[in-house]
Write an enzyme that holds these catalytic residues in place. Structure first.
Site, PDB file in Angstrom:
ATOM      1  N   ARG A 104      16.281  -3.006  -2.769  1.00 50.45           N
ATOM      2  CA  ARG A 104      17.257  -3.771  -3.552  1.00 50.45           C
ATOM      3  C   ARG A 104      18.366  -2.842  -4.022  1.00 50.45           C
ATOM      4  O   ARG A 104      18.110  -1.838  -4.678  1.00 50.45           O
ATOM      5  CB  ARG A 104      16.569  -4.433  -4.756  1.00 50.45           C
ATOM      6  N   ASP A 203       1.131   0.315  -4.397  1.00 54.00           N
ATOM      7  CA  ASP A 203       0.518   1.417  -5.124  1.00 54.00           C
ATOM      8  C   ASP A 203      -1.001   1.406  -4.996  1.00 54.00           C
ATOM      9  O   ASP A 203      -1.636   2.448  -4.828  1.00 54.00           O
ATOM     10  CB  ASP A 203       0.913   1.362  -6.600  1.00 54.00           C
TER      11      ASP A 203
END
Length: 209
Positions: A104, A203
Site C-alpha cells: 500500500r 507473521d
C-alpha cells in the site's frame, strides 16, 4: 452473500480452532493452514466438469470419469498466501502457480503491485486467488484487478477467515467472484484486524513480528 461459500466441514472447523489459538507455534500453524487449504481446495473444485472414460482394472474394464481437461491456476497474494499453496497442490498437483505481490502506497494509500509472475496461459485458466485473511478487501480487489488486466476470465478467491467488510468490498468491485472461506467473523477493529480473527497470518506463518 449468494457468492460466499462458507465451508463448515467439521475437520476444517476443528483445525481452524487451533489456527486461531495464540499459543499455536509457527510450525504447527503452517501445517494446519496447509491442511485447511487442502480441504478448501476440495470445495473449490467440487463442480469441475467430468468426462467418461474406460480404465482396465486388475479384474475387468471399468467405466469411469476424469476431469474434463480443466486447467487451473493457484495465485497466492504474497506473502501470507504462500502458506496455502502446498495444501492446494496436494489435491490439484497439475495446477500452475503464479504470484502477486502488493503493497500500500503510504501517500495515496492505494495498492501497488511490486511483483506479478503468472503462468503464460493464465488467461485460459480458472484462477484461484489465495490469502489466509480477507480483511479490508483491498489486496484481494487489487489482485483480481491485476489478473483481469492480464486477460483472466474466471477467478475465485479462497481464504481461511473473512470479515464482512472485505466480502462487501470484493463484491462491490467484482460481483461475479465466488469467495470460499472457513469462517466469516464479526468485524474489523481500528487497526483493520479481523475480530476475533487469528492475528497477522504472515507473521504467524513465518515467525516474524
Amino acid at each position: 452473500m449468494n457468492r460466499v461459500h462458507l465451508v463448515a466441514h467439521p475437520m476444517i472447523q476443528h483445525k481452524l480452532t487451533f489456527i486461531r489459538d495464540k499459543n499455536t507455534g509457527s510450525k504447527e500453524f503452517r501445517d494446519l493452514v496447509e491442511e485447511v487449504a487442502m480441504f478448501l481446495a476440495y470445495e473449490v473444485t467440487r463442480n469441475l466438469p467430468l468426462v467418461d472414460c474406460a480404465v482396465e482394472t486388475p479384474v475387468a474394464t471399468a467405466q469411469a470419469k476424469v476431469i474434463a481437461g480443466k486447467k487451473l491456476g493457484i495465485i497466492p497474494i504474497l506473502r501470507a498466501g504462500l502458506g496455502m499453496v502446498n495444501g492446494m497442490l496436494r489435491l490439484i498437483p497439475a495446477a500452475k502457480v503464479g504470484h502477486i505481490g502488493i503493497y500500500r502506497d503510504p501517500d495515496t494509500l492505494l495498492p501497488v503491485e511490486y511483483y506479478v509472475k503468472l503462468p503464460s496461459d493464465a488467461a485460459e485458466r480458472e484462477l484461484i486467488v489465495v490469502d489466509p485473511m480477507l480483511a479490508t478487501g483491498g489486496s484481494a480487489v487489487a489482485a483480481i484487478n491485476f489478473l483481469k488486466q492480464r486477460g483472466a476470465q474466471s477467478i475465485k478467491f479462497v481464504c481461511l477467515i473473512a470479515a464482512p467488510e472485505g466480502i462487501d468490498k470484493v463484491h462491490r468491485h467484482h460481483p461475479e467472484v465466488d469467495i470460499f472461506t472457513a469462517a466469516v467473523d464479526s468485524h474489523l477493529n481500528e487497526h483493520a484486524y479481523i475480530v476475533p480473527g487469528l492475528g497477522d497470518a504472515g507473521d504467524r506463518l513465518f515467525g516474524t513480528k
